[in-house]
Design a protein around this motif. Sequence first.
Motif, short mmCIF file in Angstrom:
data_model
loop_
_atom_site.label_atom_id
_atom_site.label_comp_id
_atom_site.label_asym_id
_atom_site.label_seq_id
_atom_site.Cartn_x
_atom_site.Cartn_y
_atom_site.Cartn_z
N UNK A 430 0.81 -1.22 0.00
CA UNK A 430 0.00 0.00 0.00
C UNK A 430 0.85 1.27 0.00
N UNK A 431 0.15 2.36 -0.34
CA UNK A 431 0.85 3.65 -0.47
C UNK A 431 1.33 4.18 0.88
N UNK A 432 0.69 3.79 1.95
CA UNK A 432 1.13 4.27 3.26
C UNK A 432 2.52 3.77 3.58
N UNK A 433 2.79 2.51 3.24
CA UNK A 433 4.15 1.98 3.44
C UNK A 433 5.13 2.67 2.50
N UNK A 434 4.70 2.94 1.29
CA UNK A 434 5.57 3.66 0.36
C UNK A 434 5.94 5.05 0.87
#
Length: 544
Positions: A430-434
């Motif tokens: 997911x983008x949060x980890x990115x």
Amino acid sequence: MNYWHSLAGRLFRLVFGGYLVLAIVVTAVQLILEYATIRQQIHEDLDSLGQSFNGGVANAMWELDVPLMKTMAHGIAQSSIVTGVKIASAEGEILATEGDIPSTNENLALGFLAPFQFNATPLKRKTPTGLRKLGELTIYADRSVALNRVKYSFFVILINSLIKTTGLWLIFYLVINKGLSRPLAKLTEVVTQFELIAGAKETISIDYPYQDELGRLMASMRTMQERLRRAHEALEHSNRNLEKTVAERTQHLSEAYEFNEKILLSSPVAMGVYRSDGQCVMANQAYAELVGGTLDALLAHNFNDHLAWKDSGLFDACREALAQRVPQRIVIDLLTSFDKMVSLDCQLLPTVIGGNAHLLIQFFDLTERKRLEEELRHFAFHDPLTLLPNRRLLVEKIQHALRSGKRRASHVALLFIDLNRFKELNDTHGHESGDRLLVEVAKRLTNAVRDADTVARLGGDEFIVLLEDLGPDHELAYHYAGSVLQKIRQTFDAEIRLGRGVFHRCSASIGIQIARGDETDAETLIRQADAMMYEEKKRRRSAD
């Protein structure tokens, strides 16, 4: 009143003083003329004596009979006007003298004030060869001779002047005292009672039997009494009305002042009132909250003693507003007396309270607005996620580094960093980890370089590191950039925790481009570093 300080006394002193000066001048002129006449008579007498004894002295000199010459000089000196006699030969030899003979250094000019008068008669004798000059007979008369003769005339003139002066003094005194001083004293007595006349019901009697100037003045005074009484009555009526009006206006002004004070104290706008000496005399609660103090502390405040007011320019603006009585406006950043930093828009309004100059200052708080402006300015030049400089700020920094390198003949290096498998991370976790990865990469890159260097995010997973002032040697500059690259790779080797159960070991493709300020520009340098990064990425794919 002292007579000599009155109008009559001053007039008497003026007239008699003028006459006295004139009498002294006339007497002096008479004495001078008399002295001049006597000197002329003495000169003629000396000339007559010289002519009378010329023949006898000439014969004695021809015979060289010195005793006879001395005898004749003694005889001439017996004259009442003669003070000295001198007989000298043609060669200048003095053969006989008698009495007081002036020295050769004394001034023997025939001037009006010369100390001596003299007459020099040439001694001549007929000879078969013609008229021959044998010498000179000089007869002297001292100035005291003329002064003794003029003494009698002086005493006569002085006695005559004293008699005239005394008579005129008595006449002047009697005429002025009776004809002017007494009527004026009566008039003065009446005038001094005019204050009583205004409030009196009856007029004061003014009696003067003569129809001269003073009589007409007395008649005018009687008319003036009546006009003065009527004017006094009208003035009292006007004063009563004026006192009533003033009382009403004072009440209105007092109410208006209290109303304005209530408005000021309850206003949400920070306001303070200062005297012209800088002392605060009124302040509201909004002012105290704005500067972080209390009302009592503000009322003890004097802007003359506040260094921050002077440094910010507010003090000068206050003095100018008070001096010119013209409103002023100034925007400042101020450290208050209570150690609170604020940004203020100050409106300075000069006014008058109780007849004294005051200054009303309105303070509008710009602190929050300036903070927002700074944030907007920061967001315009920084990446909102990593807080690193964005492309716009990076280009400016590269241009500045190139200009500096051109001046110093120094190299700069650009490291173009592209994270590997970043899309896979986003798709998997997911983008949060990115986003967490990007933030951590930004921190590690910042820690890996010097404070003077710049770490920027271009967007996505692309970062750039700008290394400045690497020196004039290209190889050394490249070597240093390579060492920074290795340090970055080492920081990426450490595993990154991106969330619960999510760990990631980061890798990147990095391109290096070295340049000097006179070799390229910012956009070209970025493109070249980008190309070097893709070359690195191709090599990695080929190796895999």
